[in-house]
Every structure is written in structure tokens, then in C-alpha cells.
Design a protein around this motif. Structure first.
Motif, PDB file in Angstrom:
ATOM      1  N   VAL A  16       0.845  -1.200   0.000  1.00  0.00           N
ATOM      2  CA  VAL A  16       0.000   0.000   0.000  1.00  0.00           C
ATOM      3  C   VAL A  16       0.877   1.245   0.000  1.00  0.00           C
ATOM      4  O   VAL A  16       2.007   1.214   0.485  1.00  0.00           O
ATOM      5  CB  VAL A  16      -0.947   0.029   1.227  1.00  0.00           C
ATOM      6  N   GLY A  17       0.344   2.311  -0.551  1.00  0.00           N
ATOM      7  CA  GLY A  17       1.096   3.564  -0.594  1.00  0.00           C
ATOM      8  C   GLY A  17       0.765   4.342  -1.849  1.00  0.00           C
ATOM      9  O   GLY A  17      -0.057   3.910  -2.664  1.00  0.00           O
ATOM     10  N   GLY A  54       4.819  -0.731  -2.528  1.00  0.00           N
ATOM     11  CA  GLY A  54       4.224   0.051  -1.443  1.00  0.00           C
ATOM     12  C   GLY A  54       5.214   0.261  -0.328  1.00  0.00           C
ATOM     13  O   GLY A  54       6.196  -0.471  -0.211  1.00  0.00           O
ATOM     14  N   THR A  55       4.928   1.278   0.500  1.00  0.00           N
ATOM     15  CA  THR A  55       5.809   1.537   1.629  1.00  0.00           C
ATOM     16  C   THR A  55       5.695   0.413   2.647  1.00  0.00           C
ATOM     17  O   THR A  55       6.611   0.149   3.406  1.00  0.00           O
ATOM     18  CB  THR A  55       5.436   2.880   2.281  1.00  0.00           C
ATOM     19  N   THR A  56       4.530  -0.246   2.652  1.00  0.00           N
ATOM     20  CA  THR A  56       4.327  -1.371   3.557  1.00  0.00           C
ATOM     21  C   THR A  56       3.247  -2.267   2.952  1.00  0.00           C
ATOM     22  O   THR A  56       2.730  -1.953   1.887  1.00  0.00           O
ATOM     23  CB  THR A  56       3.918  -0.863   4.961  1.00  0.00           C
ATOM     24  N   GLY A  80       9.827  -9.019  -2.156  1.00  0.00           N
ATOM     25  CA  GLY A  80       9.563  -8.213  -0.961  1.00  0.00           C
ATOM     26  C   GLY A  80      10.078  -6.785  -1.101  1.00  0.00           C
ATOM     27  O   GLY A  80      10.100  -6.043  -0.120  1.00  0.00           O
ATOM     28  N   ALA A  81      10.493  -6.410  -2.326  1.00  0.00           N
ATOM     29  CA  ALA A  81      11.070  -5.067  -2.505  1.00  0.00           C
ATOM     30  C   ALA A  81      10.025  -3.983  -2.256  1.00  0.00           C
ATOM     31  O   ALA A  81       8.847  -4.167  -2.544  1.00  0.00           O
ATOM     32  CB  ALA A  81      11.622  -4.935  -3.919  1.00  0.00           C
ATOM     33  N   GLY A  82      10.458  -2.879  -1.734  1.00  0.00           N
ATOM     34  CA  GLY A  82       9.559  -1.764  -1.422  1.00  0.00           C
ATOM     35  C   GLY A  82       9.716  -0.634  -2.422  1.00  0.00           C
ATOM     36  O   GLY A  82      10.254  -0.831  -3.516  1.00  0.00           O
ATOM     37  N   PRO A  83       9.261   0.552  -2.046  1.00  0.00           N
ATOM     38  CA  PRO A  83       9.255   1.677  -2.989  1.00  0.00           C
ATOM     39  C   PRO A  83      10.653   2.154  -3.379  1.00  0.00           C
ATOM     40  O   PRO A  83      10.782   2.970  -4.285  1.00  0.00           O
ATOM     41  CB  PRO A  83       8.499   2.774  -2.244  1.00  0.00           C
TER      42      PRO A  83
END
Lengths: 459, 175
Positions: free
Chosen positions: A83-84, A107-109, B164-167
Motif C-alpha cells: 500500500v502507498g 508500497g511503503t508497507t 519483498g522489494a519496497g518503494p
């Protein structure tokens, strides 16, 4: 349970279901990843667990899979999505995978799509309007930030056009605003229409579009509104935006829920919908609102078609218990060529008083709305009387009400499908319509408003 | 049969004739005036109607032109957006390729036996001491028992990390 461990004990595949034996620690609604030896990945949700056997509904169906060469990894949690703000400007399918040719959404999380209920004590009552640019809605059934206001429609009426128009042109008084549009069970033509209608909003980075088409798996349709709300909650309460979530068509959603419930072997209730339809719908609609101490708001606008126009059908019936009013579309108005065919007398926004009026929209808004509705109610009575005795037998005042009714449809309600009316313009049109009546009939409007618009001795 | 009146009577009727003629002429003039007025009104209405039609046609033409312009604009913007998203996807896939290649290259490093031992220990933790362990083709290990399987190959480990990579990945295309 660890997603690294894959079960090779898939016993059988039956339609969209996979039965996996000798599993440990698996729970309901857990998200499952299937890996066939031939490559590619499919996904599923646990429908039922009995001792060591899990029944999993495969989202992409089981066609072409061989149970002997299939591995199932249980993730240990219900579906989670990133989400983000990365969602803004993206077009995804009903389970959040990109349809727009872009990379996955980052997403940030991550958040569980099932969501967490909001502590009722921390809820703030809805306030301040979301202006849709649709006169019939802004003037008479104002949508308030944090409200849930459904559109009740019937097959063949332009509810999707209306939903797309609202999504395309709504604003929150210059504050950060975005729209999450979840289309469920729509045809490809309708999906293309929604994409086109919302292109501008999408390009401005103010739209998240989730498209679940009629030929997509039903279980995905059950996930679509949940993903939409999960994304919206983050954008609202953590990113500080006012988010409008449009969900169309909730009847398709309820039908998907019925199909999944039948696959689970649950006892059917009214019209074969599951007995928990009410609480399931509430678990979606109640995710809207404002939360004390957090910025932003989530406003929900579900669109539902009433099968055969039956407002007592379980879906509109139960929706009506949960939501705060309704916007009802009318076949008669549609036949008269009025767009949007909003039946003002059957429509209601229970939160309107919290979001309209002095300091929120315009000082005269609530009085004008009340007077319009009162005059419309009288006009309806007059029309019924005219059907019995003929128009020539009516009094001049009664005939003025018929003229008022016509002017209301023509001047105020009817608007172009690409026309965004400001509230100012809407209320000015409302005044023009009201002033077709003699002053003596405008008893719900304070004298100071009337004096400002009429000569003292005039009509 | 035509009979003529005697002269004195003709003279006596002269004023009546004159009156009738005047009345007829006045009627004719009035009718003519009314006809002129009607003609003028019809002409005016026709002109007004023509002007309305023209205005409506202009408006419709302008609306059509605007619709065509908007459609072209929407198409252009959509194409641009599609290209941008495709480029981002290409970046992401290239990153995946490089990361997977990088992790697979660990197989040829001095520290690989330690990595393999760590992965084997993890496989035993997940499936128990009786799990059958075999080396994975691209490095790392595969473990199995009767009903379960664990893929701890280097490739799969890299994929899981990427999933699992993020922004932070978006920095690839964010200026």
C-alpha cells in the motif's frame, strides 16, 4: 507456516477448487501460491480446512494443471497487498496485478486486504462535502466526506456512466483528493468505457483503477472491493488524502459471494445468498469514515443494480440498512431523456446536514434543498390529480407546480455527461427553477433570501 | 338577363357604390397590410429559426471538434503513459535479472560452502532432520519429505528477496 514450504500433496483438482492433504497450521482465507512444474504461478484462497485437508479456491482456475505436478505454498496470512502512493495512476486487475503494462505496484508497507475494523470510539462523524459536479446529487443528496452513499439502479440505466462521471469530476474543496474505482463483474466494453472516462484523472495521478471483468474468476471479485478499500485507507489515513471509493457493481460482488459460499457448502439463506451477506457488506461499507487524530477520509459510493428493479432484493435491502441514504435512479426519468435520471424524491443523503449549509457549502443550500423537495412532492400529487381530472381542471397554482416539475428535470437535473457543474451554478439553477412558483408557495425559504431575489410585490 | 337602371337611380346609387368601393379598398389594404405583417413575422421567425439552427449546428460542430480533440489528446496521453510504464517495467525486469545473476554468482565464491551449509540447516529447520537434501542446479539446496518441498536455490532466494522489494525500487525511474 512458512511460504517457503511447498506442499506436494495436492490430492485433486475439481473445477476451481484444489484439495491439499496433510497440511499443518493452515487457516481460513489464507493466501496460497501454486507453482506447477510447467512454470508460471497461480494463486488461491483457503475456503475450508478440516483436520489436515485444505480446500483452496484457485483464482486463475485449475485448467491445465496436474495435481501430481503441482506445489502449494501457504503464506500463513490472508492476502496482503503493498500500500502507498505507488498505486496512484495505476490500472490493475481485481487482485491488484498491473494491467497497464507497468511493473508491480510497490508500497511503503503491506496491509491485509481484509482490513481492521475501526474502533467506533475513534470515529469522527462525517463532515464537509465531496462535490461531485452533478447537480441532482450536490443540491439534494450532498455526499459528505466519510459517508457511505449507494446508488440504486436497475439494468439498462446509466449508473456506470454516472459512477464514472462522479469519479472523474469529484473534488474536496481544493484539499488533496483521489478516487479508487473498483469495477466488479463489468463487461470488457464497460471496462474500456471506465478507462476512457477516467483517463484524465488517472493521468493526474489521482486515480487507482481496479478492473474485474465479468469473465474474471469470482473469488477475485470478492477480493476486489477489499483491495480497493485497503489501498484507500492507506492513501487517506496515512497519506492525508480525501479518498472516494466507487464500487460498481455491488450486485455482481454479492453474486460472487454467493458462488463462493456455495462452493464452501454453506447453508444458503434468502435467494441463496449466504446468511452472512449483511455482515459481509457491512465489513466493506463500514471501512469508510474519518478517524480521530488521523488526516483524510474514506467516502464510499457503492453502485448496485436491483434485479428487476426490486428494491426489496437482498442486496439493496441489506445495503440500505448499513448505508447512510441512497441515490435512486428512475426508469421514467431515463425514458424522458433526463441524465442523470436521479429520482430526487426517493433519494436521500442522511449526512447532508453535516456537510452542507452555512460554512460548508452555501448559506441557502439546505433551505433551497428542502423547498425543492417539498415542491417536488406537491408536484407529484398534482400530477396524479391531473391524471384524474385533466390539466384544464387544475388551479393556476397547481399548473405552476407542473411547470416547476418540468423545469426541475430540464434545468437542474439534466446535464451533459461531461459537464461538471460548480455548486454555485447548481444552486443558481435551483433558484431559477424555484422562482417558477409563486412567492406564496416558497414558504420554506427564509424571507431574506426571497427578498434578495424577488421584488417585494412580485411573484 | 341584364337590366340597366334608369339614369336618375344610377346617380342616386353613386354614393353607395363609392362607399362600397372605399370599404372594399380599405378591406383589401388591411388584408394586404396583415399579409405583409404576417409575411414579415414569418420571415423574422424563419430568420430566427435559421439563426438558431446555425448556432446549434456551430455549437454541435464545436462540441464534436472538442470531442475529437479530446479523444486525440486522451490517445496521445495514454500512449505516452503506456511507454513510460513499459520503460519502468523494463527497468524492473533488468534489475531482477542483474540481482538474480549476482546471487547465482555467489556459487563461485569462496564463501559459498558456508552459504550452502546455512541453507541446508534452514531446510532441516523447516522440514525436520529426515528431509532429503539435494543441491539445486544453479546453486543452493532443495529439500523434500513425503508431502513437502522447500526450494532454497540461490535463484529462488533472490526472487523472494525481490518480491519483498519496497518503494526504493522506484528510485530506478524517479529523477
Amino acid at each position: 507456516m512458512n511460504a517457503v514450504v511447498e506442499y506436494t500433496s495436492v490430492r485433486e483438482l475439481r473445477g476451481p477448487l484444489a484439495v491439499v492433504d496433510r497440511v499443518e497450521g493452515v487457516g481460513w482465507d489464507e493466501f496460497v501460491r501454486f507453482t506447477p512444474e510447467s512454470g508460471g504461478e497461480r494463486h488461491g484462497l483457503v475456503l475450508e480446512v478440516d483436520r489436515g485437508t485444505a480446500v483452496v479456491q484457485v483464482l486463475e482456475d485449475t485448467a491445465g494443471l496436474d495435481p501430481a505436478r503441482l506445489r502449494a505454498a501457504f503464506t500463513g496470512t490472508p492476502l496482503r497487498v503493498p500500500v502507498g502512493p505507488g498505486w496512484l495512476g495505476r490500472i490493475c486487475n481485481g487482485r491488484g496485478e498491473p494491467l497497464d503494462g507497468g511493473p508491480p505496484v510497490f508500497g511503503t508497507t503491506t496491509s491485509a486486504v481484509s482490513g481492521d475494523p475501526v474502533n467506533p470510539v475513534r470515529r469522527e462523524p462525517p463532515a464537509e462535502p465531496v462535490l461531485t459536479g452533478i447537480s441532482a446529487i450536490d443540491a439534494l443528496t450532498t455526499v459528505v466526506r466519510g459517508q457511505k452513499l449507494p446508488v440504486f439502479s436497475a439494468a439498462g440505466l446509466p449508473h456506470l456512466e454516472l459512477a464514472a462521471q462522479i469519479a472523474a469530476q469529484s473534488t474536496a474543496g481544493g484539499q488533496p483528493f483521489c478516487v479508487v474505482f473498483a469495477a466488479m463483474g463489468v463487461t470488457h466494453a464497460d471496462a474500456a468505457f471506465v478507462r476512457d472516462a477516467l483517463e484524465e484523472r488517472s493521468a493526474s495521478g489521482e486515480l487507482v483503477l481496479l478492473l474485474n471483468t465479468a469473465d474474471d474468476p469470482v473469488i477475485e471479485r470478492v477480493l476486489t472491493p477489499r483491495i480497493a478499500l485497503t489501498v484507500a485507507e492507506r492513501l487517506a489515513f496515512f497519506e492525508g488524502r480525501h479518498v472516494l471509493v466507487v464500487m460498481a457493481d455491488m450486485t455482481s460482488y454479492a453474486e460472487a459471494l454467493r458462488e463462493v459460499s456455495a462452493a464452501r457448502g454453506e447453508i444458503p439463506a434468502r435467494r441463496a445468498y449466504p446468511g452472512y451477506l449483511y455482515s459481509d457488506l457491512a465489513s466493506l461499507y463500514e471501512r469508510c469514515g474519518r478517524v480521530r487524530g488521523l488526516p483524510g477520509s474514506v467516502t464510499v459510493l457503492p453502485v448496485l443494480t436491483m434485479p428487476a428493479g426490486d428494491i426489496t432484493h437482498p442486496v439493496p435491502d441489506l445495503t440500505g440498512y448499513i448505508t447512510e441514504g441512497q441515490v435512486v435512479l428512475s426508469r421514467t426519468l431515463h425514458a424522458r431523456g433526463v441524465y442523470p435520471p436521479v429520482d430526487a424524491l426517493s433519494s436521500l443523503s442522511r449526512m447532508m446536514r453535516k456537510g452542507a449549509g452555512p460554512g460548508r457549502t452555501r448559506e441557502d443550500h439546505l433551505d433551497v434543498a428542502a423547498q425543492l423537495l417539498a415542491a417536488l412532492a406537491r408536484a407529484r400529487q398534482v400530477r396524479e390529480l391531473a391524471d384524474l381530472v385533466g390539466q384544464s381542471a387544475l388551479t393556476a397554482t397547481d399548473r405552476a407546480y407542473l411547470d416547476f416539475d418540468d423545469a426541475f428535470g430540464r434545468e437542474l437535473v439534466d446535464q451533459r455527461r461531461d459537464e461538471a457543474r460548480t455548486l454555485e451554478e447548481t444552486l443558481e439553477r435551483a433558484w431559477r427553477v424555484l422562482l417558477t412558483l409563486p412567492r406564496g408557495q416558497l414558504s420554506m425559504l427564509p424571507a431574506r433570501f426571497l427578498d434578495a431575489r424577488l421584488p417585494q410585490d412580485g411573484r | 338577363m341584364k337590366t340597366s337602371l334608369p339614369a336618375p337611380m344610377t346617380a342616386a346609387l353613386e354614393p353607395v357604390r363609392a362607399r362600397l368601393l372605399r370599404a372594399a379598398e380599405a378591406d383589401a389594404a388591411a388584408m394586404l397590410a396583415t399579409a405583409d405583417k404576417d409575411a414579415a413575422t414569418i420571415l423574422r421567425q424563419a430568420e430566427a429559426q435559421a439563426a438558431d439552427l446555425l448556432a446549434e449546428a456551430r455549437e454541435r460542430g464545436a462540441a464534436d471538434a472538442e470531442a475529437v480533440r479530446r479523444a486525440a489528446h486522451v490517445r496521445a496521453r495514454r500512449t505516452a503513459r503506456a511507454r513510460e510504464l513499459a520503460a519502468r517495467r523494463e527497468c524492473w525486469e533488468e534489475l531482477r535479472r542483474q540481482v538474480i545473476r549476482g546471487v547465482e554468482a555467489l556459487r563461485t565464491t569462496e564463501g559459498y560452502p558456508r552459504i550452502e551449509a546455512g541453507l541446508t540447516a534452514r531446510a532441516h529447520r523447516l522440514l525436520g532432520p529426515r528431509a532429503r537434501i539435494s543441491p539445486a542446479p544453479g546453486g543452493g539446496v532443495l529439500a523434500e519429505d513425503e508431502t513437502r518441498r522447500v526450494d532454497l536455490s540461490l535463484t529462488q532466494c533472490a526472487r523472494r528477496a525481490l518480491d519483498g522489494a519496497g518503494p526504493e525500487v522506484e528510485e530506478l525511474w524517479t529523477p
